[in-house]
Design an enzyme around this catalytic site. Structure first.
Site: not given
Ligand code: ASP
Length: 354
Positions: A28, A71
Site C-alpha cells: 500500500t 501486492d
Molecule cells: N494488500 C496490501 C499488501 O499487503 C495491503 C498493505 O500493504 O497494507 O500489499
C-alpha cells in the site's frame, strides 16, 4: 527484468555518515488508485519527490525497487530469495536495510528472512503502511522515517542486529509479530515478546529484548525451497474425511496444527489415529496455539497428552507465521527429519521462548 535503483539526491556539500538501502517490494505504501478506484502497486522511483524530508536526514539513501512491485498477497518463496539476494549483494556496502512491504504478509516475509539471513549482524527493518504515501493523512511517512532512523542507529555497533518490523511507533522482532488490524494504524502486535523499541520524542530501545541469540557463523544466506506443508486449524465439528484427506496429500512432509488454548485437541480415537498413521509416514507435526498470547504446554490437559505421546513437536509460543517459515527454512537446510524435528523444538532466532 532487473530491479530499478534510485539514489535519493543529496546536495553537493552534504556528507552523510551512514548509508541505508531501501528495498521496495510493493504494498500500500507505494500504491495508487487505478480508474476503478482499486489500489494497485506502482513504481516507487519518486520516493524522494514524495518525501523531500528524506534529503535532510543524515543518511545516504538508495532505493532498489522490485522490477514488478507486488501486492504482498502475491508474495512467493522466489520473492523471499530475491530479497535475501539483494541484501546479500549489498551487505557490506550499507549499515542497514529497510524493506518496504505490503502489510498482509509482512509478518511471513519478516519471519522467513529472519531464518534465511544466517549470522545477520545488521538491522533489516520491515515496514509498510495502511494508507499510500501520497494520501494526506498517511501513516507511510512516519513509518518510513523511523524505520530509516532505526536501520542506521549505532551505539558503537548497530543497535538492532536482527530482522525487525517497525509499525506505528513500535519496533518488534520480525518473527514474533502478526498483522492484527486492517483498518486502524496499529496493524501489528507481538504478544509473546516485548517491543524492541518505542518511538516518541526519542527512540527508546529495549536493549534486553533486542538481544537475540545468533549463531557464531559469519553472514550467509540460506535460500528457501518449497516444501509440502499443511496448515490445519482445529475447530469444533472438524470433519474426519476432510482431516484424513489433507493428511493423505501426496508428498506431504509436515503439518502445522493450530490447536486450542495451551495446545489442546480432541481426544477422539479417529483424530489421534489419523495423526499416528501420518507420523508412521514420517510426516512431522508442529503444535501451534490459535491464541496469539501464551504458549503450548503439551500434557497440561488430557486433551494434549495424546499429542505429546504421539511425538507431536511443541511450538511453545511461536506464531503461525514463524512456524510455517521456520519449517520451510528447515526443509531447505536439512534433509534429515531428525535434524528438522530437533531444530523445530529449539529457538533459532528468538522466534520462541525456551
Ligand atoms: N494488500 C496490501 C499488501 O499487503 C495491503 C498493505 O500493504 O497494507 O500489499
Amino acid at each position: 527484468m532487473t530491479d530499478r535503483i534510485v539514489k535519493v539526491p543529496v546536495s553537493a556539500t552534504d556528507h552523510k555518515s551512514r548509508a541505508v538501502l531501501i528495498i521496495y517490494t510493493g504494498g500500500t505504501m507505494g500504491m495508487s488508485y487505478d480508474q476503478y478506484g482499486t489500489l494497485v502497486p506502482y513504481n516507487f522511483e519518486g520516493i524522494a519527490n514524495e518525501m523531500p524530508e528524506l534529503k535532510s536526514m543524515d543518511v545516504d539513501l538508495t532505493v532498489v525497487s522490485f522490477s514488478d512491485p507486488i501486492d504482498s498477497s502475491n508474495v512467493t518463496i522466489e520473492h523471499w530469495n530475491h530479497l535475501a539476494e539483494i541484501i546479500e549483494n549489498n551487505y557490506h556496502r550499507y549499515q542497514g536495510f529497510v524493506v518496504l512491504h505490503g502489510t498482509d504478509t509482512l509478518a511471513y516475509s519478516a519471519s522467513a528472512l529472519s531464518f534465511m539471513l544466517e549470522g545477520l549482524q545488521k538491522p533489516v527493518i520491515f515496514t509498510g503502511s495502511q494508507l499510500p504515501i501520497g494520501a494526506v493523512r498517511s501513516d507511510a511517512r512516519q513509518n518510513l522515517v523511523a524505520a530509516i532512523e532505526i536501520a542506521s542507529a549505532r551505539e558503537n555497533q548497530p543497535v538492532a542486529k536482527e530482522v525487525c518490523v517497525y509499525f506505528d511507533y513500535f519496533l518488534y522482532r520480525g518473527n514474533r509479530c502478526k498483522k492484527v488490524e486492517s483498518v486502524h494504524f496499529d496493524a501489528f502486535e507481538s504478544e509473546n515478546h516485548p517491543p524492541l523499541a518505542r518511538v516518541g520524542i526519542n527512540i527508546e530501545y529495549n536493549h534486553a529484548a533486542l538481544q537475540v541469540t545468533q549463531s557464531a557463523e559469519t553472514f550467509k544466506v540460506c535460500r528457501m525451497k518449497s516444501a509440502c506443508i499443511a496448515l490445519i486449524k482445529l475447530f469444533p465439528g472438524l470433519n474426519q474425511d476432510y482431516f484424513e484427506h489433507i493428511l493423505n496429500t501426496p508428498g506431504l512432509q509436515a503439518v502445522v496444527l493450530e490447536t486450542y488454548g495451551s495446545g489442546n485437541a480432541p481426544t477422539d480415537h479417529w483424530f489421534s489415529q489419523a495423526i499416528n498413521t501420518a507420523m508412521e509416514k514420517e510426516i512431522i507435526f508442529y503444535n501451534v496455539s490459535q491464541c496469539s498470547g501464551g504458549r503450548v504446554i503439551q500434557g497440561r490437559y488430557v486433551t494434549s497428552r495424546h499429542l505429546q505421546e504421539s511425538g507431536v513437536i511443541s511450538g511453545l509460543d511461536i506464531t503461525t507465521e514463524a512456524a510455517i517459515t521456520k519449517m520451510l527454512f528447515l526443509f531447505s537446510k536439512y534433509r534429515n527429519n531428525r535434524q528438522i524435528s530437533t531444530a523445530l523444538a529449539t529457538p533459532l532466532r528468538g522466534e520462541m521462548g525456551h
